[in-house]
Scaffold this active site. Structure first.
Site, PDB file in Angstrom:
ATOM      1  N   ASN A  76     -18.104 -53.637  16.813  1.00 16.47           N
ATOM      2  CA  ASN A  76     -18.527 -54.243  18.275  1.00 16.47           C
ATOM      3  C   ASN A  76     -17.471 -54.270  18.818  1.00 16.47           C
ATOM      4  O   ASN A  76     -17.601 -53.768  19.983  1.00 16.47           O
ATOM      5  CB  ASN A  76     -19.221 -55.410  17.585  1.00 16.47           C
ATOM      6  N   GLY A 136     -14.730 -58.342  17.282  1.00 18.17           N
ATOM      7  CA  GLY A 136     -15.528 -59.016  18.323  1.00 18.17           C
ATOM      8  C   GLY A 136     -17.006 -59.923  18.779  1.00 18.17           C
ATOM      9  O   GLY A 136     -17.143 -59.794  19.869  1.00 18.17           O
ATOM     10  N   ASP A 171      -5.542 -58.018  16.343  1.00 24.32           N
ATOM     11  CA  ASP A 171      -6.215 -56.893  17.173  1.00 24.32           C
ATOM     12  C   ASP A 171      -6.757 -55.213  16.254  1.00 24.32           C
ATOM     13  O   ASP A 171      -6.052 -55.376  15.580  1.00 24.32           O
ATOM     14  CB  ASP A 171      -4.680 -56.534  17.940  1.00 24.32           C
ATOM     15  N   VAL A 172      -8.146 -55.451  17.034  1.00 21.31           N
ATOM     16  CA  VAL A 172      -8.770 -54.673  15.338  1.00 21.31           C
ATOM     17  C   VAL A 172      -7.873 -52.642  16.502  1.00 21.31           C
ATOM     18  O   VAL A 172      -7.624 -51.903  15.257  1.00 21.31           O
ATOM     19  CB  VAL A 172     -10.278 -54.224  16.302  1.00 21.31           C
ATOM     20  N   TYR A 181     -12.727 -44.096  28.029  1.00 27.90           N
ATOM     21  CA  TYR A 181     -14.419 -45.167  27.170  1.00 27.90           C
ATOM     22  C   TYR A 181     -15.306 -43.989  26.343  1.00 27.90           C
ATOM     23  O   TYR A 181     -15.727 -44.053  25.469  1.00 27.90           O
ATOM     24  CB  TYR A 181     -15.290 -45.784  28.404  1.00 27.90           C
ATOM     25  N   LYS A 218     -16.338 -43.670  22.821  1.00 32.87           N
ATOM     26  CA  LYS A 218     -17.866 -43.710  21.898  1.00 32.87           C
ATOM     27  C   LYS A 218     -18.645 -42.345  21.507  1.00 32.87           C
ATOM     28  O   LYS A 218     -19.136 -41.921  20.778  1.00 32.87           O
ATOM     29  CB  LYS A 218     -18.783 -44.497  23.046  1.00 32.87           C
ATOM     30  N   SER A 255     -22.628 -46.052  22.816  1.00 32.00           N
ATOM     31  CA  SER A 255     -23.146 -45.863  23.838  1.00 32.00           C
ATOM     32  C   SER A 255     -23.687 -45.314  24.524  1.00 32.00           C
ATOM     33  O   SER A 255     -23.621 -43.728  24.159  1.00 32.00           O
ATOM     34  CB  SER A 255     -22.117 -46.864  25.082  1.00 32.00           C
TER      35      SER A 255
HETATM   36  P1  NAP Z   1     -17.583 -57.996  25.828  1.00 39.71           P
HETATM   37  O1  NAP Z   1     -18.179 -58.754  26.418  1.00 39.71           O
HETATM   38  O2  NAP Z   1     -16.609 -57.805  27.015  1.00 39.71           O
HETATM   39  O3  NAP Z   1     -17.013 -58.322  24.688  1.00 39.71           O
HETATM   40  C1  NAP Z   1     -15.882 -57.530  23.726  1.00 39.71           C
HETATM   41  C2  NAP Z   1     -15.699 -57.791  23.012  1.00 39.71           C
HETATM   42  O4  NAP Z   1     -14.562 -57.094  21.846  1.00 39.71           O
HETATM   43  C3  NAP Z   1     -15.001 -59.588  22.851  1.00 39.71           C
HETATM   44  O5  NAP Z   1     -15.587 -60.114  22.667  1.00 39.71           O
HETATM   45  C4  NAP Z   1     -13.282 -59.349  22.722  1.00 39.71           C
HETATM   46  O6  NAP Z   1     -12.403 -60.446  22.140  1.00 39.71           O
HETATM   47  C5  NAP Z   1     -13.587 -58.659  21.682  1.00 39.71           C
HETATM   48  N1  NAP Z   1     -12.368 -57.120  21.451  1.00 39.71           N
HETATM   49  C6  NAP Z   1     -11.905 -56.512  22.624  1.00 39.71           C
HETATM   50  N2  NAP Z   1     -10.514 -56.047  22.402  1.00 39.71           N
HETATM   51  C7  NAP Z   1      -9.991 -56.042  21.209  1.00 39.71           C
HETATM   52  C8  NAP Z   1      -9.645 -56.090  20.004  1.00 39.71           C
HETATM   53  N3  NAP Z   1      -8.292 -55.400  20.672  1.00 39.71           N
HETATM   54  N4  NAP Z   1      -9.311 -57.138  18.534  1.00 39.71           N
HETATM   55  C9  NAP Z   1     -10.417 -57.464  19.323  1.00 39.71           C
HETATM   56  N5  NAP Z   1     -11.113 -57.648  19.581  1.00 39.71           N
HETATM   57  C10 NAP Z   1     -11.218 -57.049  20.693  1.00 39.71           C
HETATM   58  O7  NAP Z   1     -18.433 -56.578  25.692  1.00 39.71           O
HETATM   59  P2  NAP Z   1     -20.104 -56.386  25.294  1.00 39.71           P
HETATM   60  O8  NAP Z   1     -20.802 -55.931  26.144  1.00 39.71           O
HETATM   61  O9  NAP Z   1     -20.869 -57.522  24.063  1.00 39.71           O
HETATM   62  O10 NAP Z   1     -20.180 -55.184  24.221  1.00 39.71           O
HETATM   63  C11 NAP Z   1     -20.014 -54.764  22.870  1.00 39.71           C
HETATM   64  C12 NAP Z   1     -19.435 -53.074  22.650  1.00 39.71           C
HETATM   65  O11 NAP Z   1     -20.753 -52.639  23.272  1.00 39.71           O
HETATM   66  C13 NAP Z   1     -18.398 -52.962  23.004  1.00 39.71           C
HETATM   67  O12 NAP Z   1     -17.985 -52.084  21.976  1.00 39.71           O
HETATM   68  C14 NAP Z   1     -19.097 -51.965  24.012  1.00 39.71           C
HETATM   69  O13 NAP Z   1     -18.381 -50.680  24.117  1.00 39.71           O
HETATM   70  C15 NAP Z   1     -20.765 -51.657  23.873  1.00 39.71           C
HETATM   71  N6  NAP Z   1     -21.279 -51.326  24.945  1.00 39.71           N
HETATM   72  C16 NAP Z   1     -21.606 -52.383  25.453  1.00 39.71           C
HETATM   73  C17 NAP Z   1     -22.504 -52.384  26.708  1.00 39.71           C
HETATM   74  C18 NAP Z   1     -22.606 -53.158  27.852  1.00 39.71           C
HETATM   75  O14 NAP Z   1     -23.829 -53.057  28.792  1.00 39.71           O
HETATM   76  N7  NAP Z   1     -22.509 -54.476  27.623  1.00 39.71           N
HETATM   77  C19 NAP Z   1     -23.318 -50.839  26.488  1.00 39.71           C
HETATM   78  C20 NAP Z   1     -23.051 -50.288  25.219  1.00 39.71           C
HETATM   79  C21 NAP Z   1     -22.104 -49.865  24.311  1.00 39.71           C
HETATM   80  P3  NAP Z   1     -12.206 -61.888  22.739  1.00 39.71           P
HETATM   81  O15 NAP Z   1     -13.473 -62.499  23.383  1.00 39.71           O
HETATM   82  O16 NAP Z   1     -11.682 -62.103  21.620  1.00 39.71           O
HETATM   83  O17 NAP Z   1     -11.328 -61.297  24.078  1.00 39.71           O
END
Ligand code: NAP
Length: 244
Positions: A89, A11, A62-63, A154, A158, A141
């Protein structure tokens, strides 16, 4: 810090993953990005990484699909010759109170966020064990540590990441491999776009702001580098004090 190493950032096309991929690349790592969504956005990220002078490649994968992941990682090894760092990620949310949450929405979030990490770890496990080195960093998270209303799927995924991280850390420690998790709070990405102007939420964070993806990337860089060689099985909160 990472010259000549190869990092896989799932991701890594956007959000936190993109910031991590850029940070590792700035520090000399070659970057492989399995992603699933928007090819245009992914290509843009790829160009920016390559402009830093490292090798980089995208893989539609697709992971949550074991065969897809196995095929992709074989290709990554063929393309880069090795893998040294794995960043799990990729993640999704499908929020609803348990009352309204569909079983398939529970399954899909677990399958991407938790089983996805298992699927990728399965691929690097024998490689890292053979080379007696490697870093695995899983993105958990604060929802996995505290629970969060509306996020049963979720939060469970996590929390599962925490158990997976500690188990893999124990299994691979004798070979010098480190496996750690990070637990971000709110980070400014597409995933949290709807919360940016939520004053009540921002006020609940002791540091009174969301994190920039860049700040998360700094921690991942530390965990991916030799500077953290004596840290394994750890879960590091990076949440502005939210889960204190
Ligand atoms: P994001 O902007 O929605 O990015 C998520 C990424 O995951 C995207 O690049 C997406 O790929 C990829 N993805 C989703 N489903 C997938 C699949 N089946 N196979 C391969 N790739 C896939 O989210 P983010 O905020 O950067 O989050 C990244 C990580 O941090 C996640 O694990 C999230 O749970 C964690 N997190 C985020 C926050 C926050 O506040 N943002 C807080 C705590 C933890 P595409 O671009 O190709 O769709």
């Amino acid at each position: 810090m990472l010259k000549g190493k190869t990092a896989v950032v799932t991701g890594g096309s956007q959000g936190i993953g993109r910031a991590v991929a850029m940070k590792l690349a700035k520090n000399g790592a070659n970057i492989a990005i399995p992603y699933i969504g928007d090819p245009e956005r992914a290509s843009h990220t790829l160009c920016e990484i390559k402009a830093l002078g490292v090798d980089a490649a995208l893989y539609v994968c697709d992971v949550s699909n074991f065969e897809d992941v196995a095929h992709t990682f074989k290709q990554i090894v063929a393309d880069f010759g090795q893998i040294d760092i794995l960043i799990n990620n990729a993640g999704i949310t499908k929020d609803k109170l348990v009352m309204g949450m569909k079983p398939e929405d529970f399954d899909s979030v677990i399958n991407v966020n938790l089983k996805g990490a298992f699927n990728t770890i399965k691929q690097v496990y024998p490689l890292f064990a053979r080379q007696k080195s490697g870093k695995i960093i899983n993105v958990s998270s604060v929802s996995g540590l505290m629970g969060n209303a509306g996020q049963a799927n979720y939060s469970a995924s996590k929390a599962g990441i925490v158990g997976l991280t500690k188990t893999v850390a124990k299994e691979l420690a004798s070979r010098g491999i480190c496996c750690n998790a990070i637990a971000p709070g709110f980070v400014k990405t597409d995933m949290t776009e709807r919360f940016v102007d939520n004053k009540e939420l921002i006020d609940s964070i002791p540091l009174k702001r969301m994190a920039d993806p860049e700040e998360i990337a700094e921690l991942v860089l530390f965990l991916a580098s030799d500077k953290s060689n004596y840290i394994t099985g750890e879960v590091i909160r990076i949440d502005g004090g939210l889960a204190m």
